[in-house]
Design a protein around this motif. Structure first.
Motif, PDB file in Angstrom:
ATOM      1  N   ASN A 294      35.396  39.446  22.772  1.00  0.00           N
ATOM      2  CA  ASN A 294      34.487  39.952  21.743  1.00  0.00           C
ATOM      3  C   ASN A 294      34.128  38.882  20.718  1.00  0.00           C
ATOM      4  O   ASN A 294      33.329  39.131  19.827  1.00  0.00           O
ATOM      5  CB  ASN A 294      35.094  41.175  21.047  1.00  0.00           C
ATOM      6  CG  ASN A 294      35.165  42.363  21.997  1.00  0.00           C
ATOM      7  OD1 ASN A 294      34.464  42.415  23.001  1.00  0.00           O
ATOM      8  ND2 ASN A 294      36.022  43.316  21.670  1.00  0.00           N
ATOM      9  N   THR A 295      34.728  37.685  20.838  1.00  0.00           N
ATOM     10  CA  THR A 295      34.397  36.584  19.938  1.00  0.00           C
ATOM     11  C   THR A 295      34.159  35.314  20.747  1.00  0.00           C
ATOM     12  O   THR A 295      34.788  35.090  21.786  1.00  0.00           O
ATOM     13  CB  THR A 295      35.537  36.309  18.926  1.00  0.00           C
ATOM     14  OG1 THR A 295      36.698  35.891  19.636  1.00  0.00           O
ATOM     15  CG2 THR A 295      35.859  37.551  18.096  1.00  0.00           C
TER      16      THR A 295
ATOM     17  N   SER B 287      37.023  32.734  21.867  1.00  0.00           N
ATOM     18  CA  SER B 287      37.987  33.059  22.923  1.00  0.00           C
ATOM     19  C   SER B 287      37.762  32.286  24.216  1.00  0.00           C
ATOM     20  O   SER B 287      38.456  32.516  25.197  1.00  0.00           O
ATOM     21  CB  SER B 287      37.929  34.559  23.221  1.00  0.00           C
ATOM     22  OG  SER B 287      38.273  35.289  22.082  1.00  0.00           O
TER      23      SER B 287
ATOM     24  N   THR C 277      39.694  43.257  20.586  1.00  0.00           N
ATOM     25  CA  THR C 277      39.483  41.822  20.816  1.00  0.00           C
ATOM     26  C   THR C 277      38.752  41.505  22.113  1.00  0.00           C
ATOM     27  O   THR C 277      38.224  40.411  22.262  1.00  0.00           O
ATOM     28  CB  THR C 277      40.823  41.068  20.812  1.00  0.00           C
ATOM     29  OG1 THR C 277      41.666  41.643  21.821  1.00  0.00           O
ATOM     30  CG2 THR C 277      41.498  41.157  19.453  1.00  0.00           C
ATOM     31  N   SER C 278      38.768  42.443  23.078  1.00  0.00           N
ATOM     32  CA  SER C 278      38.085  42.170  24.338  1.00  0.00           C
ATOM     33  C   SER C 278      37.830  43.460  25.105  1.00  0.00           C
ATOM     34  O   SER C 278      38.412  44.496  24.817  1.00  0.00           O
ATOM     35  CB  SER C 278      38.908  41.214  25.216  1.00  0.00           C
ATOM     36  OG  SER C 278      40.074  41.865  25.678  1.00  0.00           O
TER      37      SER C 278
END
Length: 166
Positions: free
Chosen positions: A124-125, A128, A96-97
């Motif tokens: 990563n999105t 967020s 996610t990161s």
């Protein structure tokens, strides 16, 4: 010829050393108050804009991958007032990161500079954002000489950070 140091001369030397030491000590508060005045200089709230100038996206998504770049420093009204520099190292890569350790410097157009370090998450999105994290002020020059404390970051989007110092 033989010379003997008398007690009178020894006391005179000690007295002279005491006077020199006292004068030096008395001058220190003046130096300290000058440094204190630098520390109280108001550090402005700024925005760091690294969009299009940082190579984070082009490096491997692996621990140890380095990236860096330059960015525009903007005041609260959006006017460009300097340049920011950063050098980072990816230290943690998760689904996610990614987490990176960075050192950075803000160089204002008037020549004043502020330096900081931080460990920050790189989402990563896009969903967020915004994301907050803290850093450490490691020093400054001229008006900000002796500055220390915390750097508060709010990542508004990829490459855009509001930065407040305290």
């Amino acid at each position: 010829m033989r010379r003997t140091i008398t007690v009178k001369r020894s006391v005179g030397f000690a007295a002279a050393a005491l006077v020199v030491g006292t004068v030096g000590a008395l001058s220190m508060p003046a130096l300290a108050s000058t440094t204190d005045s630098y520390r109280t200089a108001g550090v402005p709230s700024i925005t760091l804009d690294f969009t299009g100038t940082n190579d984070e996206g082009a490096v491997a998504n692996a621990v140890g991958a380095n990236f860096g770049g330059t960015g525009r420093v903007k005041d609260t009204h959006g006017a460009v007032i300097g340049t920011a520099y950063d050098q980072c190292d990816k230290d943690s890569v998760k689904p996610t990161s990614t987490e990176a350790f960075c050192t950075g410097m803000v160089k204002l157009d008037d020549g004043d500079q502020l330096a900081f370090t931080t460990t920050f998450p790189i989402p990563n999105t896009a969903s967020s954002y915004p994301q907050s994290f803290e850093g450490v002020i490691t020093g400054g020059t001229r008006r900000y000489e002796g500055t220390s404390g915390e750097a508060h970051f709010v990542a508004r989007s990829a490459g855009i950070y509001d930065l407040n110092f305290s």
